[in-house]
Design a protein around this motif. Structure first.
Motif, PDB file in Angstrom:
ATOM      1  N   LYS A  70      -8.132  12.029 -11.253  1.00 24.96           N
ATOM      2  CA  LYS A  70      -8.094  11.686  -9.826  1.00 24.96           C
ATOM      3  C   LYS A  70      -8.549  10.241  -9.647  1.00 24.96           C
ATOM      4  O   LYS A  70      -9.571   9.821 -10.180  1.00 24.96           O
ATOM      5  CB  LYS A  70      -9.001  12.634  -9.034  1.00 24.96           C
ATOM      6  CG  LYS A  70      -8.521  14.083  -9.035  1.00 24.96           C
ATOM      7  CD  LYS A  70      -9.374  14.942  -8.131  1.00 24.96           C
ATOM      8  CE  LYS A  70      -8.899  16.388  -8.131  1.00 24.96           C
ATOM      9  NZ  LYS A  70      -7.530  16.519  -7.625  1.00 24.96           N
ATOM     10  N   GLN A  95       0.828  -1.196   0.000  1.00 27.14           N
ATOM     11  CA  GLN A  95       0.000   0.000   0.000  1.00 27.14           C
ATOM     12  C   GLN A  95       0.871   1.257   0.000  1.00 27.14           C
ATOM     13  O   GLN A  95       0.601   2.218  -0.727  1.00 27.14           O
ATOM     14  CB  GLN A  95      -0.919  -0.009   1.218  1.00 27.14           C
ATOM     15  CG  GLN A  95      -1.962   1.110   1.220  1.00 27.14           C
ATOM     16  CD  GLN A  95      -2.883   1.028   2.414  1.00 27.14           C
ATOM     17  OE1 GLN A  95      -2.479   0.579   3.478  1.00 27.14           O
ATOM     18  NE2 GLN A  95      -4.118   1.442   2.255  1.00 27.14           N
ATOM     19  N   THR A  96       1.946   1.246   0.785  1.00 29.20           N
ATOM     20  CA  THR A  96       2.867   2.380   0.826  1.00 29.20           C
ATOM     21  C   THR A  96       3.549   2.580  -0.514  1.00 29.20           C
ATOM     22  O   THR A  96       3.734   3.713  -0.973  1.00 29.20           O
ATOM     23  CB  THR A  96       3.917   2.160   1.934  1.00 29.20           C
ATOM     24  OG1 THR A  96       3.248   1.975   3.183  1.00 29.20           O
ATOM     25  CG2 THR A  96       4.857   3.343   2.020  1.00 29.20           C
ATOM     26  N   GLY A 102      -8.638   8.691  -6.386  1.00 37.00           N
ATOM     27  CA  GLY A 102      -9.290   8.478  -5.098  1.00 37.00           C
ATOM     28  C   GLY A 102      -8.600   7.474  -4.204  1.00 37.00           C
ATOM     29  O   GLY A 102      -9.233   6.902  -3.311  1.00 37.00           O
ATOM     30  N   TRP A 103      -7.296   7.212  -4.426  1.00 37.90           N
ATOM     31  CA  TRP A 103      -6.566   6.313  -3.537  1.00 37.90           C
ATOM     32  C   TRP A 103      -6.402   6.988  -2.172  1.00 37.90           C
ATOM     33  O   TRP A 103      -6.041   8.160  -2.072  1.00 37.90           O
ATOM     34  CB  TRP A 103      -5.198   5.992  -4.103  1.00 37.90           C
ATOM     35  CG  TRP A 103      -5.234   5.116  -5.327  1.00 37.90           C
ATOM     36  CD1 TRP A 103      -6.331   4.723  -6.022  1.00 37.90           C
ATOM     37  CD2 TRP A 103      -4.112   4.556  -5.991  1.00 37.90           C
ATOM     38  NE1 TRP A 103      -5.971   3.948  -7.083  1.00 37.90           N
ATOM     39  CE2 TRP A 103      -4.613   3.811  -7.096  1.00 37.90           C
ATOM     40  CE3 TRP A 103      -2.745   4.572  -5.793  1.00 37.90           C
ATOM     41  CZ2 TRP A 103      -3.793   3.131  -7.975  1.00 37.90           C
ATOM     42  CZ3 TRP A 103      -1.908   3.902  -6.669  1.00 37.90           C
ATOM     43  CH2 TRP A 103      -2.434   3.179  -7.738  1.00 37.90           C
ATOM     44  N   SER A 104      -6.633   6.234  -1.117  1.00 38.25           N
ATOM     45  CA  SER A 104      -6.501   6.776   0.228  1.00 38.25           C
ATOM     46  C   SER A 104      -6.073   5.673   1.181  1.00 38.25           C
ATOM     47  O   SER A 104      -6.507   4.524   1.054  1.00 38.25           O
ATOM     48  CB  SER A 104      -7.832   7.389   0.695  1.00 38.25           C
ATOM     49  OG  SER A 104      -7.766   7.747   2.056  1.00 38.25           O
ATOM     50  N   ALA A 105      -5.218   6.032   2.117  1.00 37.28           N
ATOM     51  CA  ALA A 105      -4.744   5.056   3.102  1.00 37.28           C
ATOM     52  C   ALA A 105      -5.868   4.591   4.018  1.00 37.28           C
ATOM     53  O   ALA A 105      -5.739   3.562   4.685  1.00 37.28           O
ATOM     54  CB  ALA A 105      -3.603   5.657   3.932  1.00 37.28           C
ATOM     55  N   SER A 106      -6.975   5.315   4.039  1.00 37.85           N
ATOM     56  CA  SER A 106      -8.087   4.938   4.911  1.00 37.85           C
ATOM     57  C   SER A 106      -8.997   3.879   4.300  1.00 37.85           C
ATOM     58  O   SER A 106      -9.889   3.370   4.969  1.00 37.85           O
ATOM     59  CB  SER A 106      -8.921   6.185   5.242  1.00 37.85           C
ATOM     60  OG  SER A 106      -9.461   6.758   4.061  1.00 37.85           O
ATOM     61  N   THR A 107      -8.789   3.547   3.023  1.00 42.04           N
ATOM     62  CA  THR A 107      -9.599   2.514   2.361  1.00 42.04           C
ATOM     63  C   THR A 107      -8.702   1.354   1.951  1.00 42.04           C
ATOM     64  O   THR A 107      -7.508   1.535   1.712  1.00 42.04           O
ATOM     65  CB  THR A 107     -10.305   3.085   1.117  1.00 42.04           C
ATOM     66  OG1 THR A 107      -9.311   3.600   0.200  1.00 42.04           O
ATOM     67  CG2 THR A 107     -11.259   4.199   1.507  1.00 42.04           C
ATOM     68  N   LEU A 151       1.054   4.239  -2.960  1.00 36.88           N
ATOM     69  CA  LEU A 151       0.857   5.651  -2.643  1.00 36.88           C
ATOM     70  C   LEU A 151       2.098   6.469  -2.982  1.00 36.88           C
ATOM     71  O   LEU A 151       1.989   7.615  -3.449  1.00 36.88           O
ATOM     72  CB  LEU A 151       0.509   5.810  -1.163  1.00 36.88           C
ATOM     73  CG  LEU A 151      -0.871   5.273  -0.738  1.00 36.88           C
ATOM     74  CD1 LEU A 151      -1.034   5.358   0.775  1.00 36.88           C
ATOM     75  CD2 LEU A 151      -1.982   6.051  -1.435  1.00 36.88           C
ATOM     76  N   TRP A 155      -9.062   0.065  -4.619  1.00 44.34           N
ATOM     77  CA  TRP A 155      -8.645   1.238  -5.362  1.00 44.34           C
ATOM     78  C   TRP A 155      -8.839   1.029  -6.856  1.00 44.34           C
ATOM     79  O   TRP A 155      -8.754  -0.098  -7.365  1.00 44.34           O
ATOM     80  CB  TRP A 155      -7.171   1.551  -5.081  1.00 44.34           C
ATOM     81  CG  TRP A 155      -6.902   1.982  -3.674  1.00 44.34           C
ATOM     82  CD1 TRP A 155      -7.811   2.255  -2.702  1.00 44.34           C
ATOM     83  CD2 TRP A 155      -5.615   2.164  -3.077  1.00 44.34           C
ATOM     84  NE1 TRP A 155      -7.184   2.612  -1.532  1.00 44.34           N
ATOM     85  CE2 TRP A 155      -5.831   2.570  -1.730  1.00 44.34           C
ATOM     86  CE3 TRP A 155      -4.320   2.046  -3.525  1.00 44.34           C
ATOM     87  CZ2 TRP A 155      -4.793   2.834  -0.863  1.00 44.34           C
ATOM     88  CZ3 TRP A 155      -3.273   2.305  -2.674  1.00 44.34           C
ATOM     89  CH2 TRP A 155      -3.511   2.708  -1.341  1.00 44.34           C
TER      90      TRP A 155
END
Length: 467
Positions: free
Chosen positions: A44, A29-30, A46-51, A33, A56
């Motif tokens: 865009k 994941q890191t 919409g990638w987010s560490a919260s999901t 990102l 994604w």
């Protein structure tokens, strides 16, 4: 028995819960990102560490959602090089597709250490430098598509050692030198046209058609015209010592002065002709490259454009027998007939809550399609994208409206939300073509539901939104 059954059921529920909450390792994941943060992009995601990373856009995980196996980001406006230490950390990656962007720089070495990688699609970008010899480390590689970039230098001989290779497309670059012998019998798609290669074509590759090697002025041999050297080779049995003292006593044959002068004049004339042809070819190639880089969003492939000197990728990500993945360029169906041939460069515009879709106009044009029906407003097609998504494409006819008015109407329709309306997800506007994209409902059309004798249970409250 009852307590045992209850315990077994509890274990099964716990296992399913763990499976649902599974996610790739934090390092993957890191890495994703970090890649997205380092490369500017126009769309865009919409990638987010919260999901969860497996949810994604463009990311596909294995069945257990425990690792990332596919990354597909075609035509999203990526600009710049791929930094080392980002995508190369996805240890179990099998498919990487960044085609039709503006990716530049060289191919990172850590990408060539992904032992599970089977498909690499980087066509229609601005990747430069040489093809690294480290490509030999991709033992599982089946499809390598690097068409229409700025690659230079020789084609690595290491490609001949990839036993799993099924498709190799290197056309539309600045590669030079001789073509290595790739004797892999499983190779089904091959193209090195429009480069600066020279020498004779290896016998193992002579089974491919002429257009596979076209645009290389110094290539010769089957299927191209045979190689014809300027000077005759020594006759069989004649060596440098023939006719010399201590030799066999044969007299050395000498060319007359007139023959030598004729050979020199012919060689000079042929060299001047080749030089002139090379200059003309380079000028045309630079003009074609400049025209391709002026396409929509700077991508090298203009969707729906006709009359190009280089055909769009017909293999590779869609090469030969490997046409099942989304990025493979399959045969164009009825949707391609609806959207192609306009000679205009445009793009697919998403409206409403459809920004998360990952397909583009090129995917629609390459999708297999069938006609669903014809009406007064136009013809509807069922299009099955190569990633498996099924949509309905409506080709409008006799719509005389200005582009600004059409776009404003589509934005308004795309924002309408009602449980009995099927919203428009995307549209395409050009002078000659107007396309609308909807979700596909397998229960049939509204007319079939109202007039057929099928079971009422098949009726659904979804209606097509008439634009």
């Amino acid at each position: 028995m009852a307590p045992a059954a209850a315990l077994l059921l509890a274990c099964a529920v716990a296992a399913l819960a763990c499976l649902a909450l599974a996610d790739p390792p934090a390092s993957e994941q890191t890495a994703l990102l970090a890649f997205l943060a380092a490369v500017p992009h126009e769309r865009k995601l919409g990638w987010s560490a919260s999901t969860p990373a497996c949810a994604w856009v463009g990311v596909t995980c294995d069945a257990a959602n425990s690792t990332v196996v596919k990354l597909r980001l075609p035509g999203i406006g990526l600009v710049g090089p791929i930094l080392p230490g980002t995508l190369g950390r996805l240890a179990n990656l099998q498919v990487l597709s960044l085609r039709a962007n503006r990716v530049s720089g060289t191919i990172p070495d850590d990408l060539l250490r992904l032992s599970a990688l089977r498909s690499l699609f980087l066509q229609d970008n601005a990747v430069s430098g040489a093809i690294p010899p480290g490509v030999s480390g991709l033992a599982a590689l089946e499809r390598l598509v690097l068409s229409h970039n700025n690659l230079s230098g020789p084609i690595p001989f290491a490609l001949g050692g990839l036993a799993a290779l099924r498709a190799l497309r290197l056309d539309g670059n600045w590669l030079s030198g001789k073509i290595p012998s790739i004797a892999n019998p499983g190779l089904r798609a091959f193209n090195v046209s429009n480069n600066m290669l020279n020498g004779s074509i290896p016998r193992a590759l002579s089974r491919f058609p002429t257009d596979t090697f076209a645009g290389n002025l110094q290539l010769c041999g089957t299927p191209l015209p045979p190689c014809s050297p300027f000077f005759p080779s020594p006759a069989p049995g004649m060596g440098p010592s023939d006719g010399a003292p201590g030799g066999t006593g044969r007299k050395k044959k000498k060319l007359s002065t007139a023959a030598i002068v004729g050979i020199i004049v012919a060689a000079v004339a042929v060299a001047l002709l080749l030089l002139l042809l090379a200059i003309v070819f380079c000028c045309k190639k630079r003009a074609r490259r400049g025209a391709r880089m002026e396409g929509p969003k700077g991508t090298a492939a203009a969707v729906g454009q006709t009359g190009t000197t280089r055909p769009p990728a017909a293999s590779g990500e869609g090469t030969g027998t490997a046409s099942s993945p989304k990025d493979d360029a399959g045969t164009s169906g009825a949707v391609a007939a609806a959207g192609g041939g306009t000679g205009e460069t445009s793009r697919l515009v998403f409206v409403g809550k459809s920004a998360g879709y990952s397909f583009d106009l090129e995917d629609l044009l390459r999708a297999s399609a069938e006609v669903l029906g014809k009406g007064s407003a136009g013809t509807s097609y069922k299009a099955v994208l190569e990633e498996g998504t099924t949509v309905v494409v409506k080709r409008l006819k006799e719509v005389a409206v200005a582009q600004r008015e059409f776009e404003a109407h589509m934005e308004a329709v795309g924002g309408v939300e009602h449980r009995n309306l099927l919203p428009v997800h995307a549209y395409y506007f050009s002078k000659d073509e107007k396309l609308l994209v909807y979700d596909y409902l397998p229960a049939g059309s509204l007319s079939a539901m109202l007039h057929s004798q099928s079971s009422p249970s098949l009726l659904q409250p979804k209606l097509y939104c008439i634009a």
